[in-house]
Design an enzyme around this catalytic site. Structure first.
Site, PDB file in Angstrom:
ATOM      1  N   TRP A 136       0.848  -1.202   0.000  1.00 61.08           N
ATOM      2  CA  TRP A 136       0.000   0.000   0.000  1.00 61.08           C
ATOM      3  C   TRP A 136       0.879   1.245   0.000  1.00 61.08           C
ATOM      4  O   TRP A 136       2.020   1.194   0.471  1.00 61.08           O
ATOM      5  CB  TRP A 136      -0.991   0.004   1.169  1.00 61.08           C
ATOM      6  CG  TRP A 136      -0.403   0.013   2.563  1.00 61.08           C
ATOM      7  CD1 TRP A 136      -0.215  -1.064   3.379  1.00 61.08           C
ATOM      8  CD2 TRP A 136       0.078   1.163   3.306  1.00 61.08           C
ATOM      9  NE1 TRP A 136       0.348  -0.662   4.573  1.00 61.08           N
ATOM     10  CE2 TRP A 136       0.524   0.691   4.556  1.00 61.08           C
ATOM     11  CE3 TRP A 136       0.150   2.531   3.038  1.00 61.08           C
ATOM     12  CZ2 TRP A 136       1.057   1.538   5.539  1.00 61.08           C
ATOM     13  CZ3 TRP A 136       0.685   3.384   4.014  1.00 61.08           C
ATOM     14  CH2 TRP A 136       1.126   2.875   5.243  1.00 61.08           C
ATOM     15  N   GLU A 189       7.391   8.611  13.826  1.00 59.35           N
ATOM     16  CA  GLU A 189       7.592   7.941  12.533  1.00 59.35           C
ATOM     17  C   GLU A 189       8.478   8.786  11.614  1.00 59.35           C
ATOM     18  O   GLU A 189       9.302   8.254  10.870  1.00 59.35           O
ATOM     19  CB  GLU A 189       6.251   7.689  11.843  1.00 59.35           C
ATOM     20  CG  GLU A 189       5.328   6.701  12.555  1.00 59.35           C
ATOM     21  CD  GLU A 189       5.760   5.239  12.391  1.00 59.35           C
ATOM     22  OE1 GLU A 189       6.691   4.968  11.615  1.00 59.35           O
ATOM     23  OE2 GLU A 189       5.154   4.387  13.058  1.00 59.35           O
ATOM     24  N   GLU A 224       8.871   1.630   6.327  1.00 60.11           N
ATOM     25  CA  GLU A 224       8.538   2.530   7.431  1.00 60.11           C
ATOM     26  C   GLU A 224       8.255   3.946   6.951  1.00 60.11           C
ATOM     27  O   GLU A 224       7.416   4.654   7.518  1.00 60.11           O
ATOM     28  CB  GLU A 224       9.690   2.560   8.448  1.00 60.11           C
ATOM     29  CG  GLU A 224       9.774   1.345   9.342  1.00 60.11           C
ATOM     30  CD  GLU A 224       8.688   1.329  10.408  1.00 60.11           C
ATOM     31  OE1 GLU A 224       8.093   2.386  10.686  1.00 60.11           O
ATOM     32  OE2 GLU A 224       8.429   0.251  10.958  1.00 60.11           O
ATOM     33  N   HIS A 236       4.782   5.332   6.728  1.00 65.80           N
ATOM     34  CA  HIS A 236       3.959   5.599   7.911  1.00 65.80           C
ATOM     35  C   HIS A 236       3.879   7.090   8.234  1.00 65.80           C
ATOM     36  O   HIS A 236       2.793   7.648   8.376  1.00 65.80           O
ATOM     37  CB  HIS A 236       4.502   4.832   9.134  1.00 65.80           C
ATOM     38  CG  HIS A 236       4.545   3.355   8.935  1.00 65.80           C
ATOM     39  ND1 HIS A 236       5.187   2.502   9.783  1.00 65.80           N
ATOM     40  CD2 HIS A 236       4.015   2.575   7.953  1.00 65.80           C
ATOM     41  CE1 HIS A 236       5.061   1.256   9.349  1.00 65.80           C
ATOM     42  NE2 HIS A 236       4.355   1.281   8.236  1.00 65.80           N
ATOM     43  N   GLU A 257       8.934  -2.338  17.705  1.00 69.04           N
ATOM     44  CA  GLU A 257       7.915  -2.637  16.679  1.00 69.04           C
ATOM     45  C   GLU A 257       6.635  -3.123  17.356  1.00 69.04           C
ATOM     46  O   GLU A 257       5.538  -2.803  16.913  1.00 69.04           O
ATOM     47  CB  GLU A 257       8.423  -3.674  15.674  1.00 69.04           C
ATOM     48  CG  GLU A 257       9.621  -3.219  14.843  1.00 69.04           C
ATOM     49  CD  GLU A 257       9.284  -2.203  13.752  1.00 69.04           C
ATOM     50  OE1 GLU A 257       8.151  -1.699  13.701  1.00 69.04           O
ATOM     51  OE2 GLU A 257      10.180  -1.907  12.941  1.00 69.04           O
ATOM     52  N   THR A 261       4.952   0.021  18.857  1.00 67.90           N
ATOM     53  CA  THR A 261       4.252   0.842  17.858  1.00 67.90           C
ATOM     54  C   THR A 261       3.026   0.100  17.326  1.00 67.90           C
ATOM     55  O   THR A 261       2.016   0.719  17.005  1.00 67.90           O
ATOM     56  CB  THR A 261       5.170   1.244  16.680  1.00 67.90           C
ATOM     57  OG1 THR A 261       5.870   0.097  16.220  1.00 67.90           O
ATOM     58  CG2 THR A 261       6.164   2.307  17.096  1.00 67.90           C
ATOM     59  N   ASP A 282       1.722  -3.339   9.517  1.00 63.25           N
ATOM     60  CA  ASP A 282       3.138  -3.289   9.104  1.00 63.25           C
ATOM     61  C   ASP A 282       4.052  -3.497  10.313  1.00 63.25           C
ATOM     62  O   ASP A 282       5.031  -4.244  10.260  1.00 63.25           O
ATOM     63  CB  ASP A 282       3.501  -1.903   8.529  1.00 63.25           C
ATOM     64  CG  ASP A 282       3.243  -1.784   7.027  1.00 63.25           C
ATOM     65  OD1 ASP A 282       2.565  -2.666   6.464  1.00 63.25           O
ATOM     66  OD2 ASP A 282       3.726  -0.794   6.434  1.00 63.25           O
ATOM     67  N   GLU A 283       3.729  -2.797  11.406  1.00 55.72           N
ATOM     68  CA  GLU A 283       4.581  -2.867  12.597  1.00 55.72           C
ATOM     69  C   GLU A 283       4.642  -4.306  13.120  1.00 55.72           C
ATOM     70  O   GLU A 283       5.690  -4.774  13.567  1.00 55.72           O
ATOM     71  CB  GLU A 283       4.087  -1.941  13.710  1.00 55.72           C
ATOM     72  CG  GLU A 283       3.824  -0.489  13.298  1.00 55.72           C
ATOM     73  CD  GLU A 283       5.077   0.325  12.962  1.00 55.72           C
ATOM     74  OE1 GLU A 283       6.137  -0.272  12.756  1.00 55.72           O
ATOM     75  OE2 GLU A 283       4.964   1.566  12.883  1.00 55.72           O
ATOM     76  N   HIS A 315       6.952  -6.308  10.984  1.00 56.32           N
ATOM     77  CA  HIS A 315       8.350  -5.972  11.319  1.00 56.32           C
ATOM     78  C   HIS A 315       8.769  -6.575  12.661  1.00 56.32           C
ATOM     79  O   HIS A 315       9.893  -7.030  12.820  1.00 56.32           O
ATOM     80  CB  HIS A 315       8.531  -4.452  11.365  1.00 56.32           C
ATOM     81  CG  HIS A 315       8.319  -3.773  10.038  1.00 56.32           C
ATOM     82  ND1 HIS A 315       8.100  -2.427   9.919  1.00 56.32           N
ATOM     83  CD2 HIS A 315       8.287  -4.271   8.786  1.00 56.32           C
ATOM     84  CE1 HIS A 315       7.950  -2.108   8.640  1.00 56.32           C
ATOM     85  NE2 HIS A 315       8.046  -3.221   7.927  1.00 56.32           N
TER      86      HIS A 315
HETATM   87 FE   LIG Z   1       8.125   0.210  12.949  1.00 56.99          FE
HETATM   88 FE   LIG Z   2       6.335   2.771  11.688  1.00 64.45          FE
END
Ligand SMILES: [Fe+2]
Ligand SMILES: [Fe+2]
Length: 328
Positions: A35, A78, A114, A117, A167, A170, A199-200, A203
């Site tokens: 995305w 971020e 990242e 974000h 991670e 967040t 996403d976090e 990760h």
């Molecule tokens: Fe992150």
């Molecule tokens: Fe992030």
């Protein structure tokens, strides 16, 4: 780090790094399928742009003050991505000059994910009409200029422990801001925070896997590194956050208080993340430890209960702080 210790670290990083292709394929997404911020924002090349922005602003009108403050703090955190990338590039075993296809490739690709974000959150806040963007941008520039002091040295073990923790932290905070914005009647913003949160989590899984692989070959040293990080406490990467005219780090504590009041990220979350990592890495049952590492394990296994006892006694300040970022 001492030379002997760094040589051993380098060897372990080279060993784990042999699987980097597979690790990247598992934990990062192909860029063309990922995305992008624009997927979640009004398209300024379209005629309906202004009416969409109007709707967006209406859906932000009633978001509570603390909530906006937390969203801004999250965004600035971020956007301080240059600090994280430059820090990780300096870690033992990461070498962008002599080994650009090694761990530095991971650092670049992770950074690239990242970067979306802060980009997405910043554009959303800009459109929201709720934020004094200049004051926020001043804080962002300050934070990048101030850097951070996360106590990880150039040690890959401490750094991967830190990023595993971060991670997850967040993930928790973006997930909570997603839930809250739905409750406040803004499903669009909820979706935005939700995609970032996922996403976090991806990760977090990657960094946890790196640590697991290190544990398999160097359990005692990893245990000692984990003990050291937890004794120092995991500081948040934005701990130096400030506003114009405010002392370095002072704005961070107000941001953190607002996050505690809202339940976006609390002391209990810190303890639960620690517990989840102890379970994930099977700290309790790891064998072949030297005596120092055995003691470190005892300390770590007893730590969550100790932190809980202290947490029960700490009170969250009720006093709302006036951030320069938000025009009431
Ligand atoms: Fe992150
Ligand atoms: Fe992030």
């Amino acid at each position: 780090m001492e030379t002997e210790l760094s040589a051993a670290r380098l060897e372990v990083m080279q060993h784990v790094g042999k699987d980097l292709d597979a690790l990247m394929a598992e934990y990062l997404k192909p860029i063309d399928q990922n995305w992008q911020p624009t997927d979640f924002l009004p398209d300024s090349s379209k005629e309906n742009f202004f009416s969409e922005v109007k709707l967006l602003q209406e859906s932000c009108r009633d978001l509570p003050y603390d909530y906006i403050a937390v969203l801004i703090g999250d965004t600035i955190t971020e956007e301080a991505l240059p600090t994280y990338e430059s820090w990780l590039m300096d870690v033992i075993g990461v070498d962008q000059v002599d080994n650009p296809s090694g761990w530095s490739r991971w650092v670049r690709a992770w950074t690239a994910e990242e970067n979306r974000h802060g980009d997405l959150l910043n554009k959303y806040l800009y459109l929201s009409g709720r934020v004094n963007m200049r004051a926020m941008e001043v804080s962002t520039q300050y934070l990048i200029a101030d850097g951070f002091d996360i106590g990880t040295d150039r040690d890959p073990y401490r750094n991967f422990i830190y990023t595993s923790f971060q991670e997850l932290a967040t993930n928790v905070s973006h997930r909570r801001t997603a839930t809250l914005s739905k409750q406040f009647g803004n499903p669009h913003l909820s979706k935005i925070c939700g995609v970032i949160a996922s996403d976090e989590m991806r990760h977090a899984k990657a960094y946890k896997a790196f640590v697991s692989r290190i544990l398999a070959v160097d359990p005692s040293e990893l245990m000692l590194a984990l003990e050291d990080m937890m004794r120092k406490k995991i500081v948040m990467p934005a701990h130096f956050l400030r506003e114009s005219g405010v002392k370095m780090g002072d704005t961070f504590s107000h941001f953190s208080d607002a996050a505690q009041r809202l339940g976006v990220y609390t002391t209990m979350d810190y303890i639960e993340i620690l517990e989840s990592l102890l379970i994930e890495w099977e700290i309790e049952t790891i064998r072949d430890l030297n005596s120092g590492a055995e003691k470190a394990r005892d300390y770590l296994m007893a730590l969550p209960a100790r932190l809980r006892r202290i947490a029960d006694r700490t009170r969250i300040p009720e006093l709302a702080y006036e951030f320069s970022w938000i025009s009431r």
